[in-house]
Design an enzyme around this catalytic site. Sequence first.
Site, short mmCIF file in Angstrom:
data_model
loop_
_atom_site.label_atom_id
_atom_site.label_comp_id
_atom_site.label_asym_id
_atom_site.label_seq_id
_atom_site.Cartn_x
_atom_site.Cartn_y
_atom_site.Cartn_z
N ARG A 241 -25.62 -21.60 27.67
CA ARG A 241 -26.42 -21.24 26.39
C ARG A 241 -27.74 -21.30 26.89
NH1 ARG A 241 -22.25 -24.94 25.06
NH2 ARG A 241 -20.76 -23.95 23.36
N LYS A 268 -23.65 -28.62 23.30
CA LYS A 268 -23.49 -28.39 22.26
C LYS A 268 -22.20 -29.22 21.90
CE LYS A 268 -22.53 -24.65 18.75
NZ LYS A 268 -22.33 -23.29 18.54
N HIS A 331 -28.77 -15.45 24.63
CA HIS A 331 -27.47 -15.90 24.43
C HIS A 331 -26.36 -14.71 24.65
CE1 HIS A 331 -24.35 -17.93 22.35
NE2 HIS A 331 -25.09 -19.27 22.28
N ARG A 334 -23.43 -14.41 27.56
CA ARG A 334 -22.28 -15.02 27.23
C ARG A 334 -21.07 -14.08 26.95
NH1 ARG A 334 -22.10 -20.50 27.24
NH2 ARG A 334 -20.81 -20.64 25.24
N HIS A 358 -16.50 -23.81 25.79
CA HIS A 358 -15.85 -23.83 24.41
C HIS A 358 -14.75 -24.99 24.27
CE1 HIS A 358 -17.22 -19.57 23.55
NE2 HIS A 358 -18.22 -20.49 23.41
N TYR A 368 -8.93 -29.77 27.86
CA TYR A 368 -9.20 -29.82 29.22
C TYR A 368 -10.29 -30.78 29.31
CZ TYR A 368 -6.00 -25.76 29.83
OH TYR A 368 -5.02 -24.99 29.90
#
Length: 396
Positions: A241, A268, A331, A334, A358, A368
């Site tokens: 990001r 985030k 951005h 990504r 994510h 994970y």
Amino acid sequence: MPLTDAKVRNAKPSAKPVKLSDSAGMYLMVTPAGGKCWRLKYRFNGKEKTLALGMYPEVTLGDAREKRDAARKLLANDIDPGEQKKNRRAAASLASANTFESIALEWHEKFKHEWTEEHATRLLNRLKANAFPWIGARPITEIEAPDILSIMNRAEKRSLEVAHRVKTCCGQIFRYAIATGRAKRNPIPDLQGALPRVKNKHYAAPTDPKTVGPMLRAFEDYDGSAIVKAALLLAPLLFVRPGELRAAEWSEIDLDAAEWNIPAERMKMRVVHLVPLSSQTIEILKGLQPLTGRGRYVFTSHRSPLRCMSENAVNAALRRMGFERDEITGHGFRATARTILDEILGFRPDIIEHQLAHKVKDPNGRAYNRTAHIETRRKMMQTWADYLDELKAAGT
């Protein structure tokens, strides 16, 4: 004899306080320093008390008599004017402490550790620009839905999205005020449907390899700041990001291990994130070390080496090179990586999503950790960097 304006005006101080009587218990106290104070002597429940009525000349003789008469009416109704005055002061003090701004700042201070520094700053600036000037000084209990709608309408003139964000932020503040006993209701639900909906927008990003190559060559030819150029070159390689990239710190990067460990407080999702570094990425970072390596930030601000690069630096560089907003944003890299890694290079979507930081779960429902599939991700990041080099060289 009752006092006159002339007697009050001409009263002189002496070595000791002097009382000049008026009528019905009111008198003027002249202090040795020359101050003139209106007082009312009265009895309540058998006790003698004194009520301050103000200072002359701010409170004239006529004003003082009106205050005296109002106090005597309270006494006639078995109300202590002195206690009522204290209660009013306490209520005013409480209202002052419970203004929208004071509660909003308290809420922000309490929860900012749960947000990234960038998000916390953006929230506070949004309140300062869109809420505090109009409702900040008002007691939160007095603020109703039309007051919030008013500031939302002002914000909407600049951006509908900002208006919705202001509404959301105010709702969080009201809920905090209710939870802490400073408010009884949240007016935000009353504003449902008061603003048009914001249409979801995807960040502009090239996903056709034919357009990615020319973009990368343009980055190589960028003739602006060397620090901004390095950020432009690294943005598609790392596809983190924009806020994570521009605030990168040298202490987080291990060039020998070819890893960048981003701490949870800057992510985030508030989870530490590991970014494997390709050989191309390491070469760019080594080239940047002589410029910023002695400081904290990898990408320092042009205004101060103690600050990181501004939020708009990369996008401003893109615009300067002639790329429009509907072509690419900081951005958007990504989305470029996510699409090409899946559809062309054939990497598993869950591996890509994990590298994008994510929320990803394994088949057993467990999230994970930061090192999950690290070797596969190392291979993916190097393959991705090599592929970008191929695209860049294809048009030369």
